[in-house]
Write a protein that holds these residues in place. Structure first.
Motif, PDB file in Angstrom:
ATOM      1  N   HIS A  90       8.706  -6.995 -16.602  1.00  0.00           N
ATOM      2  CA  HIS A  90       7.826  -5.878 -16.250  1.00  0.00           C
ATOM      3  C   HIS A  90       6.574  -6.383 -15.549  1.00  0.00           C
ATOM      4  CE1 HIS A  90       9.827  -2.503 -18.241  1.00  0.00           C
ATOM      5  NE2 HIS A  90      10.061  -3.287 -19.285  1.00  0.00           N
ATOM      6  N   ASN A  91       5.910  -5.481 -14.843  1.00  0.00           N
ATOM      7  CA  ASN A  91       4.529  -5.674 -14.436  1.00  0.00           C
ATOM      8  C   ASN A  91       3.688  -4.676 -15.215  1.00  0.00           C
ATOM      9  OD1 ASN A  91       2.148  -6.423 -13.037  1.00  0.00           O
ATOM     10  ND2 ASN A  91       3.317  -6.820 -11.180  1.00  0.00           N
ATOM     11  N   LEU A  92       2.384  -4.700 -15.060  1.00  0.00           N
ATOM     12  CA  LEU A  92       1.541  -3.902 -15.932  1.00  0.00           C
ATOM     13  C   LEU A  92       0.262  -3.473 -15.254  1.00  0.00           C
ATOM     14  CD1 LEU A  92      -0.793  -6.036 -18.017  1.00  0.00           C
ATOM     15  CD2 LEU A  92       1.145  -7.200 -16.941  1.00  0.00           C
ATOM     16  N   ASP A  93      -0.319  -2.420 -15.785  1.00  0.00           N
ATOM     17  CA  ASP A  93      -1.664  -1.977 -15.467  1.00  0.00           C
ATOM     18  C   ASP A  93      -2.464  -1.946 -16.757  1.00  0.00           C
ATOM     19  OD1 ASP A  93      -1.244  -1.562 -12.757  1.00  0.00           O
ATOM     20  OD2 ASP A  93      -0.775   0.566 -12.997  1.00  0.00           O
ATOM     21  N   TYR A  94      -3.784  -2.016 -16.609  1.00  0.00           N
ATOM     22  CA  TYR A  94      -4.671  -1.735 -17.725  1.00  0.00           C
ATOM     23  C   TYR A  94      -5.063  -0.261 -17.694  1.00  0.00           C
ATOM     24  CZ  TYR A  94      -5.561  -6.814 -17.263  1.00  0.00           C
ATOM     25  OH  TYR A  94      -5.447  -8.168 -17.138  1.00  0.00           O
ATOM     26  N   VAL A  95      -5.332   0.286 -18.847  1.00  0.00           N
ATOM     27  CA  VAL A  95      -5.996   1.591 -18.963  1.00  0.00           C
ATOM     28  C   VAL A  95      -7.105   1.434 -19.995  1.00  0.00           C
ATOM     29  CG1 VAL A  95      -3.935   2.911 -18.358  1.00  0.00           C
ATOM     30  CG2 VAL A  95      -4.417   2.417 -20.761  1.00  0.00           C
ATOM     31  N   ASP A  96      -8.071   2.331 -19.977  1.00  0.00           N
ATOM     32  CA  ASP A  96      -9.106   2.307 -21.002  1.00  0.00           C
ATOM     33  C   ASP A  96      -9.313   3.721 -21.524  1.00  0.00           C
ATOM     34  OD1 ASP A  96     -10.626   3.595 -19.060  1.00  0.00           O
ATOM     35  OD2 ASP A  96     -12.151   2.029 -18.908  1.00  0.00           O
ATOM     36  N   PRO A  97     -10.135   3.887 -22.557  1.00  0.00           N
ATOM     37  CA  PRO A  97     -10.266   5.222 -23.152  1.00  0.00           C
ATOM     38  C   PRO A  97     -10.662   6.306 -22.163  1.00  0.00           C
ATOM     39  CG  PRO A  97     -11.232   3.583 -24.615  1.00  0.00           C
ATOM     40  CD  PRO A  97     -10.886   2.871 -23.342  1.00  0.00           C
ATOM     41  N   GLU A  98     -11.582   6.002 -21.260  1.00  0.00           N
ATOM     42  CA  GLU A  98     -12.003   7.009 -20.290  1.00  0.00           C
ATOM     43  C   GLU A  98     -10.853   7.425 -19.381  1.00  0.00           C
ATOM     44  OE1 GLU A  98     -14.770   8.159 -20.871  1.00  0.00           O
ATOM     45  OE2 GLU A  98     -15.734   6.576 -22.030  1.00  0.00           O
ATOM     46  N   ALA A  99     -10.049   6.451 -18.956  1.00  0.00           N
ATOM     47  CA  ALA A  99      -8.920   6.771 -18.081  1.00  0.00           C
ATOM     48  C   ALA A  99      -7.867   7.591 -18.819  1.00  0.00           C
ATOM     49  CB  ALA A  99      -8.309   5.492 -17.539  1.00  0.00           C
ATOM     50  N   VAL A 100      -7.650   7.294 -20.090  1.00  0.00           N
ATOM     51  CA  VAL A 100      -6.697   8.082 -20.878  1.00  0.00           C
ATOM     52  C   VAL A 100      -7.154   9.529 -20.943  1.00  0.00           C
ATOM     53  CG1 VAL A 100      -5.762   8.437 -23.197  1.00  0.00           C
ATOM     54  CG2 VAL A 100      -5.846   6.135 -22.227  1.00  0.00           C
ATOM     55  N   LEU A 101      -8.439   9.740 -21.164  1.00  0.00           N
ATOM     56  CA  LEU A 101      -8.954  11.101 -21.230  1.00  0.00           C
ATOM     57  C   LEU A 101      -8.940  11.786 -19.875  1.00  0.00           C
ATOM     58  CD1 LEU A 101     -12.047  10.586 -23.572  1.00  0.00           C
ATOM     59  CD2 LEU A 101      -9.936  11.795 -24.131  1.00  0.00           C
ATOM     60  N   GLU A 102      -9.228  11.031 -18.828  1.00  0.00           N
ATOM     61  CA  GLU A 102      -9.441  11.639 -17.522  1.00  0.00           C
ATOM     62  C   GLU A 102      -8.165  11.771 -16.702  1.00  0.00           C
ATOM     63  OE1 GLU A 102     -11.633  13.690 -15.010  1.00  0.00           O
ATOM     64  OE2 GLU A 102     -12.399  12.827 -16.852  1.00  0.00           O
ATOM     65  N   VAL A 103      -7.378  10.738 -16.660  1.00  0.00           N
ATOM     66  CA  VAL A 103      -6.198  10.708 -15.787  1.00  0.00           C
ATOM     67  C   VAL A 103      -4.915  10.880 -16.582  1.00  0.00           C
ATOM     68  CG1 VAL A 103      -4.973   9.372 -14.030  1.00  0.00           C
ATOM     69  CG2 VAL A 103      -7.460   9.193 -14.219  1.00  0.00           C
ATOM     70  N   ARG A 157       0.816  -1.210   0.000  1.00  0.00           N
ATOM     71  CA  ARG A 157       0.000   0.000   0.000  1.00  0.00           C
ATOM     72  C   ARG A 157       0.852   1.264   0.000  1.00  0.00           C
ATOM     73  NH1 ARG A 157      -4.372  -1.467   4.794  1.00  0.00           N
ATOM     74  NH2 ARG A 157      -5.237  -3.333   3.779  1.00  0.00           N
ATOM     75  N   GLN A 158       2.113   1.126   0.304  1.00  0.00           N
ATOM     76  CA  GLN A 158       2.927   2.300   0.595  1.00  0.00           C
ATOM     77  C   GLN A 158       3.358   3.031  -0.674  1.00  0.00           C
ATOM     78  OE1 GLN A 158       2.770   2.978   3.847  1.00  0.00           O
ATOM     79  NE2 GLN A 158       1.617   1.059   3.793  1.00  0.00           N
ATOM     80  N   GLY A 159       3.542   4.344  -0.536  1.00  0.00           N
ATOM     81  CA  GLY A 159       4.024   5.138  -1.650  1.00  0.00           C
ATOM     82  C   GLY A 159       3.053   5.157  -2.813  1.00  0.00           C
ATOM     83  N   GLN A 160       3.613   4.945  -4.009  1.00  0.00           N
ATOM     84  CA  GLN A 160       2.838   5.013  -5.238  1.00  0.00           C
ATOM     85  C   GLN A 160       3.031   3.741  -6.058  1.00  0.00           C
ATOM     86  OE1 GLN A 160       0.842   7.512  -6.345  1.00  0.00           O
ATOM     87  NE2 GLN A 160       1.167   8.741  -4.501  1.00  0.00           N
ATOM     88  N   PRO A 161       2.048   3.355  -6.860  1.00  0.00           N
ATOM     89  CA  PRO A 161       2.263   2.228  -7.772  1.00  0.00           C
ATOM     90  C   PRO A 161       3.343   2.574  -8.781  1.00  0.00           C
ATOM     91  CG  PRO A 161       0.218   3.372  -8.291  1.00  0.00           C
ATOM     92  CD  PRO A 161       0.717   3.954  -7.003  1.00  0.00           C
ATOM     93  N   ALA A 162       4.068   1.564  -9.234  1.00  0.00           N
ATOM     94  CA  ALA A 162       5.229   1.846 -10.093  1.00  0.00           C
ATOM     95  C   ALA A 162       5.307   0.932 -11.299  1.00  0.00           C
ATOM     96  CB  ALA A 162       6.515   1.739  -9.266  1.00  0.00           C
ATOM     97  N   ASN A 163       4.189   0.345 -11.729  1.00  0.00           N
ATOM     98  CA  ASN A 163       4.226  -0.439 -12.955  1.00  0.00           C
ATOM     99  C   ASN A 163       4.587   0.457 -14.127  1.00  0.00           C
ATOM    100  OD1 ASN A 163       3.506  -2.723 -11.556  1.00  0.00           O
ATOM    101  ND2 ASN A 163       1.330  -2.564 -12.044  1.00  0.00           N
TER     102      ASN A 163
END
Length: 935
Positions: A554-567, A505-511
């Motif tokens: 590597h590790n990975l996260d998913y993103v989607d179109p809404e997240a690309v626009l928003e975050v 939980r600590q800090g920030q995700p780093a994928n």
């Protein structure tokens, strides 16, 4: 189950692009609501939450004793519900003894008939007696320091007797009616309760064969006795009716009194109905101590594809009338069908968000609690749909393929939550009572490497005191309660899970790698009766893609179109776009800005070339092709590969792996968290083979420390350490700028040498029996008298150790290495699994040396350092071993539910009962005393 979201310092708000609240009109109303939704989510996050630090010194203070909110929780099944207060209090006490941090109360089907002579009474769901039991359990658990969550309904999905047919799951019914040649009338289709004819069309053909693309609107009226009128024609024709109907799905596994239809998740009226008739009474029972969260399982609204006001909502959101296109949507025929289906499915997502997720989240906040949801399934919801709730949860141990777990954790990373939970151990090692703590660890580690930071055990069955051992079980899950003989090591299991949860939980995700989820393409593939994003995503995000990324280090996260626009994508150096064809121009504009800022894009199988939906498709498609061609023609930070098989090499060229393992990379998985002054790496051997390799970090720091996740002890390490992991073993490395306070100096040791073979001469004592001296070690199941014994037995032996053997040595008890099983032998079900490994110690042990507790063993390596407890001369060794509950179950007949089913209907069926058999138990050997020279 996740804990409270942990964004308390505005980090997400600061990371949002300045344009985050401005959206092109072509995206309609959905995207214009995102900024408000994010602000709402951040407001939810302002409540007190878990401890999250950005400095290593603060983290180090909690390594020995992780905070209570990081402990694993248990889904607590109340069967019937036939619960009584004394037993509720007893089970809460046993949970606390096991280091369990809380419960999620889930009320399900009855397991026994009412019987006053045995004290069994099924309390009808929401009855005063049931609500009183709920109040008592909440107060008792809270007084014990346990968190209490509550499923907002009985069984799953939400529904019950209060849901009438009009509020139940909506489904379009397509009815073709044949009109003979020359006929002027034809029988109108039957319209039953809760149904409505939305449209009708006329065309050539018959009920079994007609061209949906050539149907024309039918203007017909009832002429007499349920018959419709039509102008006669020489040829036979077909009238096709589109009738808004209902799937008829019933709540699965309901409690007594909880039976009924599943509600329509796209209907605000249905949701308000449920909150009024179920939510309000439940929360009232909690009084001034509301549950930490209210919970919803995964969306399993099977058959859902329509709702009462769908046409009006579609017109408002998409800007055109869907009615003329119903034949194309529901047949899938015609060139425009995919674009129309895209808009139809996307509208369902928006309706679930607006009429279900947002209202329930707001209702929970008004009642002093939070909404926790597994937001995937049917009807279709997206990764970005998670942002409309307070707490995020996933499930599924498929860490090397698309999974709902990574869907939830990615949303948590994108929307600023440090805590994301996972329903864990569902289907673990079927049949029930067969799962061991080793199996639990094997799956939990696969959850951790997917970004999970809160384990929710599935689960803990409430069991009345007079039930035979090993107690109750859910029809489709393992059992993790005090009825298991191995529960004596549950404090150690819980400690491990809590420590890793806290660290991650600590800090920030780093994928470093983001995988773009092609939502628009998946929407276009949806079909009647099964509209889902998560369920169809595996056709686009294939296992080989995930494996190529992980095997590249590597590790990975998913993103989607809404997240690309928003975050945005600023946190990810690399974006992988698998098989993306449909994409809005404004998303491509974001990708263009990302690439210009240095982001690298790897597209698999081609580049975007189509508008997402139907309206203005020709113009938007031209814009998409022009923008995509411009982006991918630059060639600077963009690359296209033909297939997933080429991704690993392209990824290594774009960004070398975060970690590299000299041998066995595919067997090692990791996740990293980034602090201001350190990096935390959780590394797990997720295989049944040992790993002996060198480990290299792409971004080393001045200091490297190895942390044992079982006890939190920190030891200084080389910058490129030797990675030696037994099957399913894990380790934490911390790379920091300054030394970690309290870290012990590194100890160099020579290879272990056997000091004594202890495989014979043990005295073994079973409860109520006299000790027996063993000539050799063997399974308890080899003896007829103990074949069906589930419990704990004690091995005792006196061992003489000479003073020179202790001098300058680390001395350990070694209980053997075990045997790896071929993967083909697994009988795992659905999303479940087991550890493909047969230990030589079955299944857990607590070791005492000279009267002092030396430690517990529950996962490889089954070796325990006993140096501090030994003395020169005679030493008394005691090993208390606990096995599995299934052995007792195998020795007696299964319960007969004939009379129960006759009264309540067949609400469950115990799974895999044909596979119930006694499992090896005890010390199987060899057992040795080994020594390592240290300096």
């Amino acid at each position: 189950m996740p804990h409270q979201p942990a964004t308390h310092d505005g980090r997400l708000a600061a990371a949002m692009p300045a344009s985050a609240t401005s959206f092109p009109t072509s995206c309609t109303l959905r995207r214009t609501a995102l900024a408000a939704a994010l602000l709402s989510g951040l407001a939810q996050a302002a409540a007190p939450g878990p401890l999250v630090y950005d400095r290593l010194a603060d983290v180090a203070n909690h390594l020995a004793t992780p905070p209570a909110d990081a402990r694993p929780m248990m889904r607590w099944w109340w069967f019937g519900p036939a619960v009584e207060k004394k037993q509720l209090a007893y089970e809460i006490g046993r949970m606390k003894e096991g280091g369990i941090g809380g419960v999620e109360i889930q009320t399900v089907y009855p397991m026994a008939l009412d019987d006053p002579s045995r004290g069994v009474k099924n309390l009808p769901y929401l009855s005063p007696e049931y609500l009183d039991a709920l109040r008592f359990a909440n107060e008792t658990a809270r007084d014990a320091g346990l968190r209490v969550d509550l499923t907002l309904g009985s069984g799953w999905p939400f529904g019950g007797p209060h849901i009438g047919i009009t509020d139940s799951i909506g489904k379009m019914r397509v009815v073709p009616v044949e009109i003979p040649a020359g006929a002027a009338t034809y029988p109108l289709p039957t319209v039953t309760e809760g149904e409505k004819i939305e449209a009708a069309f006329l065309g050539d053909g018959n009920a079994k064969s007609y061209d949906a693309t050539r149907l024309k609107p039918l203007q017909s009226k009832e002429v007499q006795n349920g018959r419709g009128g039509v102008t006669p024609a020489r040829e036979a024709r077909v009238a096709v009716y589109y009738i808004a109907s209902h799937s008829g799905m019933q709540v699965k596994r309901p409690a007594v009194g909880g039976e009924g239809y599943v509600l329509d998740h796209m209907s605000r009226r249905a949701i308000d109905n449920h909150l009024k008739n179920v939510g309000e009474p439940l929360l009232k029972a909690f009084g001034d101590k509301p549950p930490y969260s209210i919970f919803s399982d995964s969306l399993e609204g099977y058959g859902s594809d329509w709702t009462a006001d769908f046409l009006a909502e579609f017109q408002r959101r998409r800007g055109y009338d869907l009615r003329p296109y119903l034949p194309l949507v529901f047949s899938g025929k015609g060139d425009n069908a995919p674009a129309l289906r895209h808009d139809w499915a996307q509208t369902q997502t928006e309706l679930v968000e607006d009429n279900y997720l947002k209202p329930v989240t707001a209702w929970a906040k008004q009642h002093g609690t939070q909404f926790r949801s597994q937001t995937y399934g049917e009807p279709p919801v997206s990764l970005s749909s998670f942002r409309h709730q307070a707490l995020f949860e996933g499930e599924g141990a498929q860490y090397r393929q698309f999974s709902f777990t990574r869907l939830a954790s990615s949303a948590a990373h994108l929307y600023g939550r440090s805590v994301v939970s996972a329903e864990t151990w569902t289907w673990l090692r079927s049949p029930a009572h067969t799962a061991s703590p080793l199996d639990m660890k094997a799956e939990a580690d696969r959850m951790f490497v997917q970004g999970v930071t809160q384990i929710i055990g599935h689960g803990w069955p409430y069991t009345p005191p007079n039930a035979p051992e090993p107690g109750y079980q859910l029809y489709a899950a393992a059992v993790f309660n005090h009825h298991q003989p191995w529960y004596m090591v549950m404090p150690e299991v819980s400690g491990y899970l809590a420590r890793v949860s806290f660290l991650l939980r600590q800090g920030q995700p780093a994928n470093q790698v983001a995988v773009f989820l092609p939502n628009d393409d998946v929407y276009a593939e949806n079909r009647p009766g099964k509209t889902t994003l998560s369920g169809e995503m595996t056709n686009f995000v294939k296992p080989e893609l995930i494996q190529q990324i992980m095997d590249a280090g590597h590790n990975l996260d998913y993103v989607d179109p809404e997240a690309v626009l928003e975050v945005g994508l600023a946190r990810y150096p690399v974006l992988v776009m698998p098989n993306v064809r449909r994409l809005a121009p404004e998303v491509i504009a974001k990708l263009d800005a990302y690439e210009k800022a240095g982001g690298r894009i790897i597209a698999i199988g081609g580049t975007p070339s189509l508008a997402p939906g139907y309206r203005n498709a020709d113009r938007i498609t031209a814009d998409v092709r022009r923008a995509a061609a411009k982006l991918f023609a630059r060639g600077r930070n963009v690359q296209t590969v033909a297939s997933e098989a080429e991704l690993g090499a392209a990824l290594q060229s774009a960004l070398p792996g975060d970690i590299r393992v000299s041998d066995g990379q595919a067997r090692v998985s990791f996740v990293r968290r980034k602090l201001a002054d350190a990096d935390i790496y959780f590394i797990a051997n997720t295989s049944n083979q040992p790993v002996n390799a060198s480990l290299t970090f792409r971004q080393p720091r001045a200091n490297t420390v190895r942390i044992d996740p079982d006890d939190g002890r920190a030891t200084q390490s080389d910058a490129a350490p030797a990675l030696q992991l037994a099957p399913y073993e894990s380790v934490v490395y911390v790379l920091s700028d300054a030394p970690l306070p309290g870290a012990r100096p590194a100890v160099r040791s020579a290879p272990a040498a056997v000091l004594a073979d202890l495989s014979s001469g043990w005295q073994l004592t079973f409860p109520g029996q006299k000790p027996a001296t063993l000539a050799k070690l063997q399974s308890w199941t080899d003896n007829e008298a103990t074949r069906y014994f589930s419990g704990q037995a004690v091995y005792r032996k006196q061992v003489t150790v000479k003073a020179p053997e202790l001098a300058g040595r680390r001395v350990s008890l070694d209980f053997g290495t075990g045997t790896a099983l071929p993967e083909a032998s697994t009988h795992a079900h659905h999303t479940g699994m087991r550890a493909m490994y047969e230990p030589a110690l079955r299944d857990v042990a607590i070791v005492t040396v000279n009267g002092q507790r030396a430690g517990a063993l529950w996962h490889p390596p089954y070796r325990l350092d006993v140096t501090p407890y030994l003395k020169a001369g005679a030493n008394d060794i005691e090993v208390k071993v606990g096995n599995l509950g299934v052995n007792t179950l195998a020795g007696r007949a299964l319960p007969d539910f004939t009379l129960l089913n006759a009264l309540y209907g067949k609400r469950f069926e115990l799974q895999d009962t044909k596979n119930i058999a006694p499992q090896p138990a005890g010390l199987l050997g060899p057992v040795t005393l080994v020594g390592e020279s240290v300096q």
